[in-house]
Design a protein around this motif. Sequence first.
Motif, mmCIF file in Angstrom:
data_model
loop_
_atom_site.group_PDB
_atom_site.id
_atom_site.type_symbol
_atom_site.label_atom_id
_atom_site.label_comp_id
_atom_site.label_asym_id
_atom_site.label_seq_id
_atom_site.Cartn_x
_atom_site.Cartn_y
_atom_site.Cartn_z
ATOM 1 N N CYS A 126 4.899 8.221 2.480
ATOM 2 C CA CYS A 126 3.907 7.979 3.533
ATOM 3 C C CYS A 126 3.852 6.508 3.899
ATOM 4 O O CYS A 126 4.180 5.647 3.088
ATOM 5 N N ALA A 127 3.412 6.224 5.128
ATOM 6 C CA ALA A 127 3.201 4.850 5.583
ATOM 7 C C ALA A 127 1.944 4.792 6.428
ATOM 8 O O ALA A 127 1.669 5.695 7.221
ATOM 9 N N ILE B 252 12.352 1.791 3.146
ATOM 10 C CA ILE B 252 11.983 1.696 4.549
ATOM 11 C C ILE B 252 12.939 0.705 5.222
ATOM 12 O O ILE B 252 13.171 -0.386 4.714
ATOM 13 N N ARG C 199 5.982 5.589 -1.851
ATOM 14 C CA ARG C 199 6.854 6.718 -2.194
ATOM 15 C C ARG C 199 6.536 7.174 -3.606
ATOM 16 O O ARG C 199 6.496 6.377 -4.538
ATOM 17 N N ILE D 149 12.291 5.869 5.230
ATOM 18 C CA ILE D 149 11.631 5.779 6.531
ATOM 19 C C ILE D 149 12.461 4.849 7.395
ATOM 20 O O ILE D 149 12.917 3.805 6.923
ATOM 21 N N ALA E 187 3.755 1.164 2.959
ATOM 22 C CA ALA E 187 4.424 2.450 2.704
ATOM 23 C C ALA E 187 4.462 2.718 1.206
ATOM 24 O O ALA E 187 4.631 1.797 0.408
ATOM 25 N N GLY F 200 3.786 10.599 7.354
ATOM 26 C CA GLY F 200 4.368 10.935 6.065
ATOM 27 C C GLY F 200 4.876 12.348 5.975
ATOM 28 O O GLY F 200 4.623 13.188 6.845
#
Length: 174
Positions: free
Chosen positions: A105-106, A33, A99, A132, A97, A123
Amino acid sequence: MKRIISILALFLTALTVGAQTRTYTDNASRTFIIGLDSYFFGESGSLDFRIGSNSWQAVVDGERVSVGDAILDDGNGEVVVGIHDFTGDRNPELVVARRTDAALCASVYSLSGGAWTKIGRIGVGGGGAQDIRVFRQVISIRDHNSDTLHSWTYHARGFDYKGSDGGQDPTPAE
């Protein structure tokens, strides 16, 4: 002469604007991220931050992410906790977040009335997302499998979705 001065002024102004690039720290930690004001990436550790005059600590302990007595996330996969001001009120929100091989996803949390409230979840599933990007009120993810850029922009009380393919929000269910 005015034109040259104007061009030089614009150029000097552009130099002060931060670009959204990976820093040495991002590369060294291999975080997924980019653009958070501050973050922690790893299996266990913490991130200290302030909201107003109060100090907080987000703790990553294996699969669990907590702040104080509140457990915000208890999932699997790599985790990043970080802060960024999405709401524009000069108080940061907390981003958690994750992975995995199946999804990126966050979740974004805001402190409201002494409690942590989820104000958004974004996400992409399918394994085509690698990182991200965060910039101002926008979170974006490029899905390299479909070459789609997914963007979520914070407005008023939540995140609005827009995809470059015109499709629906791809955020996987929790």
